[in-house]
Design a protein around this motif. Structure first.
Motif, PDB file in Angstrom:
ATOM      1  N   GLN A  72       0.731  -1.182   0.223  1.00 33.83           N
ATOM      2  CA  GLN A  72       0.190   0.169  -0.156  1.00 33.83           C
ATOM      3  C   GLN A  72       1.285   0.870   0.356  1.00 33.83           C
ATOM      4  O   GLN A  72       0.267   2.191  -1.269  1.00 33.83           O
ATOM      5  CB  GLN A  72      -0.940  -0.005   1.158  1.00 33.83           C
ATOM      6  CG  GLN A  72      -2.019  -1.294   1.148  1.00 33.83           C
ATOM      7  CD  GLN A  72      -2.665  -0.621   2.195  1.00 33.83           C
ATOM      8  OE1 GLN A  72      -3.433  -0.094   3.061  1.00 33.83           O
ATOM      9  NE2 GLN A  72      -3.544  -2.175   2.882  1.00 33.83           N
ATOM     10  N   ALA A  75       2.976   2.027  -3.199  1.00 35.10           N
ATOM     11  CA  ALA A  75       1.638   2.078  -4.376  1.00 35.10           C
ATOM     12  C   ALA A  75       1.222   3.504  -4.062  1.00 35.10           C
ATOM     13  O   ALA A  75       1.110   4.698  -5.244  1.00 35.10           O
ATOM     14  CB  ALA A  75      -0.212   1.056  -4.353  1.00 35.10           C
ATOM     15  N   GLN A  76       1.059   4.377  -3.255  1.00 31.41           N
ATOM     16  CA  GLN A  76       0.513   5.039  -3.274  1.00 31.41           C
ATOM     17  C   GLN A  76       1.421   6.197  -2.977  1.00 31.41           C
ATOM     18  O   GLN A  76       1.760   7.767  -3.813  1.00 31.41           O
ATOM     19  CB  GLN A  76       0.298   5.770  -1.585  1.00 31.41           C
ATOM     20  CG  GLN A  76      -1.157   5.282  -0.635  1.00 31.41           C
ATOM     21  CD  GLN A  76      -1.518   5.250   0.573  1.00 31.41           C
ATOM     22  OE1 GLN A  76      -0.423   5.422   1.389  1.00 31.41           O
ATOM     23  NE2 GLN A  76      -2.326   4.540   1.073  1.00 31.41           N
ATOM     24  N   GLU A  79       2.115   6.128  -6.675  1.00 30.62           N
ATOM     25  CA  GLU A  79       0.351   7.538  -6.885  1.00 30.62           C
ATOM     26  C   GLU A  79       0.851   8.849  -7.417  1.00 30.62           C
ATOM     27  O   GLU A  79       0.551   9.596  -8.405  1.00 30.62           O
ATOM     28  CB  GLU A  79      -0.477   7.005  -6.477  1.00 30.62           C
ATOM     29  CG  GLU A  79      -1.668   5.379  -7.182  1.00 30.62           C
ATOM     30  CD  GLU A  79      -2.600   5.429  -5.778  1.00 30.62           C
ATOM     31  OE1 GLU A  79      -2.560   6.362  -4.865  1.00 30.62           O
ATOM     32  OE2 GLU A  79      -3.277   4.651  -6.012  1.00 30.62           O
ATOM     33  N   ARG A 139      -8.291  -3.928  -4.628  1.00 28.30           N
ATOM     34  CA  ARG A 139      -7.509  -3.651  -3.865  1.00 28.30           C
ATOM     35  C   ARG A 139      -6.931  -3.778  -3.051  1.00 28.30           C
ATOM     36  O   ARG A 139      -5.769  -3.234  -2.278  1.00 28.30           O
ATOM     37  CB  ARG A 139      -8.449  -4.918  -2.658  1.00 28.30           C
ATOM     38  CG  ARG A 139     -10.080  -4.914  -2.680  1.00 28.30           C
ATOM     39  CD  ARG A 139     -10.987  -5.445  -1.858  1.00 28.30           C
ATOM     40  NE  ARG A 139     -12.155  -5.205  -1.152  1.00 28.30           N
ATOM     41  CZ  ARG A 139     -13.164  -5.588  -0.929  1.00 28.30           C
ATOM     42  NH1 ARG A 139     -13.186  -7.322  -2.222  1.00 28.30           N
ATOM     43  NH2 ARG A 139     -14.592  -4.657  -0.964  1.00 28.30           N
ATOM     44  N   ASP A 140      -5.474  -4.879  -3.839  1.00 24.62           N
ATOM     45  CA  ASP A 140      -4.424  -5.225  -3.523  1.00 24.62           C
ATOM     46  C   ASP A 140      -3.865  -3.840  -4.502  1.00 24.62           C
ATOM     47  O   ASP A 140      -2.836  -3.640  -4.922  1.00 24.62           O
ATOM     48  CB  ASP A 140      -4.030  -6.736  -4.119  1.00 24.62           C
ATOM     49  CG  ASP A 140      -4.390  -7.378  -3.534  1.00 24.62           C
ATOM     50  OD1 ASP A 140      -4.840  -7.548  -2.709  1.00 24.62           O
ATOM     51  OD2 ASP A 140      -4.420  -8.752  -4.392  1.00 24.62           O
ATOM     52  N   ARG A 141      -3.933  -2.718  -4.652  1.00 27.98           N
ATOM     53  CA  ARG A 141      -3.231  -1.920  -5.987  1.00 27.98           C
ATOM     54  C   ARG A 141      -2.685  -2.242  -6.821  1.00 27.98           C
ATOM     55  O   ARG A 141      -2.144  -1.662  -7.609  1.00 27.98           O
ATOM     56  CB  ARG A 141      -2.457  -1.271  -5.328  1.00 27.98           C
ATOM     57  CG  ARG A 141      -3.021  -0.396  -4.155  1.00 27.98           C
ATOM     58  CD  ARG A 141      -1.872   0.479  -3.236  1.00 27.98           C
ATOM     59  NE  ARG A 141      -3.051   1.618  -2.113  1.00 27.98           N
ATOM     60  CZ  ARG A 141      -3.139   2.409  -1.849  1.00 27.98           C
ATOM     61  NH1 ARG A 141      -3.245   3.499  -3.400  1.00 27.98           N
ATOM     62  NH2 ARG A 141      -4.187   2.793  -0.667  1.00 27.98           N
ATOM     63  N   ASP A 144      -5.852   0.363 -10.720  1.00 28.59           N
ATOM     64  CA  ASP A 144      -6.480   1.932 -10.472  1.00 28.59           C
ATOM     65  C   ASP A 144      -7.465   1.712 -10.459  1.00 28.59           C
ATOM     66  O   ASP A 144      -8.473   2.163 -10.362  1.00 28.59           O
ATOM     67  CB  ASP A 144      -5.687   2.916 -11.727  1.00 28.59           C
ATOM     68  CG  ASP A 144      -4.574   2.212 -11.196  1.00 28.59           C
ATOM     69  OD1 ASP A 144      -3.849   2.242 -10.473  1.00 28.59           O
ATOM     70  OD2 ASP A 144      -3.807   2.821 -12.833  1.00 28.59           O
ATOM     71  N   GLN A 278     -13.237   2.857  -7.885  1.00 24.90           N
ATOM     72  CA  GLN A 278     -11.645   2.594  -7.472  1.00 24.90           C
ATOM     73  C   GLN A 278     -11.865   2.610  -5.681  1.00 24.90           C
ATOM     74  O   GLN A 278     -12.345   2.456  -5.132  1.00 24.90           O
ATOM     75  CB  GLN A 278     -11.654   4.229  -7.207  1.00 24.90           C
ATOM     76  CG  GLN A 278     -11.447   4.351  -8.930  1.00 24.90           C
ATOM     77  CD  GLN A 278     -11.461   6.325  -9.299  1.00 24.90           C
ATOM     78  OE1 GLN A 278     -11.740   6.977  -9.895  1.00 24.90           O
ATOM     79  NE2 GLN A 278     -10.206   6.874  -8.602  1.00 24.90           N
ATOM     80  N   ARG A 279     -10.901   2.800  -5.101  1.00 25.81           N
ATOM     81  CA  ARG A 279     -10.369   2.366  -4.282  1.00 25.81           C
ATOM     82  C   ARG A 279     -10.794   3.253  -3.064  1.00 25.81           C
ATOM     83  O   ARG A 279     -10.279   4.841  -3.542  1.00 25.81           O
ATOM     84  CB  ARG A 279      -9.162   2.127  -3.229  1.00 25.81           C
ATOM     85  CG  ARG A 279      -8.534   1.195  -3.743  1.00 25.81           C
ATOM     86  CD  ARG A 279      -6.839   0.744  -3.699  1.00 25.81           C
ATOM     87  NE  ARG A 279      -6.384   1.667  -4.122  1.00 25.81           N
ATOM     88  CZ  ARG A 279      -5.396   0.922  -5.697  1.00 25.81           C
ATOM     89  NH1 ARG A 279      -5.914   0.684  -6.951  1.00 25.81           N
ATOM     90  NH2 ARG A 279      -4.777   2.772  -6.238  1.00 25.81           N
ATOM     91  N   ARG A 282      -6.578   5.916  -1.937  1.00 27.59           N
ATOM     92  CA  ARG A 282      -6.552   6.517  -2.682  1.00 27.59           C
ATOM     93  C   ARG A 282      -5.909   8.418  -3.404  1.00 27.59           C
ATOM     94  O   ARG A 282      -6.225   8.713  -2.859  1.00 27.59           O
ATOM     95  CB  ARG A 282      -6.915   6.136  -4.942  1.00 27.59           C
ATOM     96  CG  ARG A 282      -8.073   7.304  -4.102  1.00 27.59           C
ATOM     97  CD  ARG A 282      -8.705   6.987  -6.383  1.00 27.59           C
ATOM     98  NE  ARG A 282      -9.816   7.246  -5.710  1.00 27.59           N
ATOM     99  CZ  ARG A 282     -10.244   8.533  -6.738  1.00 27.59           C
ATOM    100  NH1 ARG A 282      -8.971   8.849  -7.096  1.00 27.59           N
ATOM    101  NH2 ARG A 282     -11.113   9.447  -6.635  1.00 27.59           N
TER     102      ARG A 282
END
Length: 313
Positions: A72, A75-76, A79, A139-141, A144, A278-279, A282
């Protein structure tokens, strides 16, 4: 000393490969430098993350927990960098969309053309597959966003942000000379005389059909030709006595050419509600928001009954 994004990336590479050697190679580090990075991460967190036993490198229980958070965080960070690059240089970055069969048939080609002509050199990846796997990938990124049938989304999804994009009419289509094309009206029970082609149904739609029409309408009984390729299903139906059951919009060209016709059969309540998912957690992404707006506009066009087909009331 603090944990770095690089250390987390190294740990993820180790977890994915199960080997210090392969992970070092994939991250372009020497084995000594890679091992030091993992050791520093463990020292900072105060816990062993990897069980080292000969050539076997398994994650400890706390290591598995750290891995979920590491994915997470990384991934963030990715992003965030993508958003900054977009603002600074106009670079669109990478967009990964999961799509179920019918949205893919309606949108896939248009999205690829849009990405190919994007001034910011957008990297676009479209993915398919079982809906449950796509939701988990989101959910696992690994994705998107998803474009999917709202009825297929599990009931509990507090971690997901859902936007309904369009309502698309459903119909039953056959070739013009089909035996059912001469019957008025057609009953759902009549469909069981022929092969029924469909991309699949959500559990909610299946329950609705069974409530209305009985067990003969259960998807496991009714659907005999299944595929994620809407184009393949429509091709089979236009050349055989198979029957297409699903969203009508992808068949608009074949209907306009007279190669398919809509049966006089009621389909009220079977409309498909297409959603953008989407999540909740994010980073803001103006490129992704722009794609969502374009997708909604295209689906709005496809949802027009006059454009899709003249469906029976």
């Amino acid at each position: 000393m603090s944990t770095t994004i690089a250390q987390l990336r190294h740990f993820i590479a180790l977890a994915d490969s199960g080997s210090f050697t392969r992970a070092a190679d994939s991250t372009r580090r020497s084995q000594d430098a890679f091992s030091r990075s993992i050791a520093m991460l463990e020292a900072h967190l105060g816990a062993a993350l990897v069980e080292r036993s000969g050539h076997r490198n398994a994650l400890t229980p706390i290591g598995r927990t750290v891995l979920e958070h590491a994915r997470q965080v990384v991934a963030q960070a990715d992003e965030l960098h993508q958003v900054v690059r977009h603002h600074v240089s106009g670079e669109a970055g990478s967009v990964r969309l999961g799509m179920t069969a019918t949205p893919h048939a309606l949108l896939g080609r248009r999205l690829l053309h849009m990405a190919a002509g994007h001034a910011g050199h957008m990297r676009l990846q479209l993915s398919g597959g079982p809906q449950a796997q796509q939701i988990q990938a989101l959910r696992d990124r690994a994705l998107d966003a998803l474009v999917m049938d709202l009825r297929s989304l599990p009931g509990a999804h507090a971690d997901l942000e859902v936007h309904t994009l369009a309502e698309l009419p459903t119909g039953v289509l056959v070739r013009p000379g089909h035996p059912l094309a001469q019957r008025h009206p057609v009953r759902f029970a009549d469909l069981t005389e022929f092969a029924v082609a469909c991309t699949g149904m959500s559990a909610a739609t299946g329950r609705l059909l069974v409530q209305r029409l009985g067990l003969q309408a259960h998807p496991d009984t009714l659907i005999t030709l299944g595929s994620e390729s809407v184009a393949d299903l429509l091709d089979v139906v236009s050349h055989t006595d198979a029957v297409y059951l699903g969203i009508v919009a992808p068949a608009a060209p074949l209907l306009a050419q007279g190669r398919l016709v809509a049966l006089d059969i009621p389909t009220q309540g079977l409309q498909s509600h297409i959603a953008w998912v989407q999540r909740v957690a994010r980073a803001p992404n103006p490129v992704l928001d722009g794609i969502r707006g374009q997708v909604q506009a295209w689906l709005g066009e496809a949802g027009s009954i006059e454009q899709a087909a003249e469906l029976p009331a």
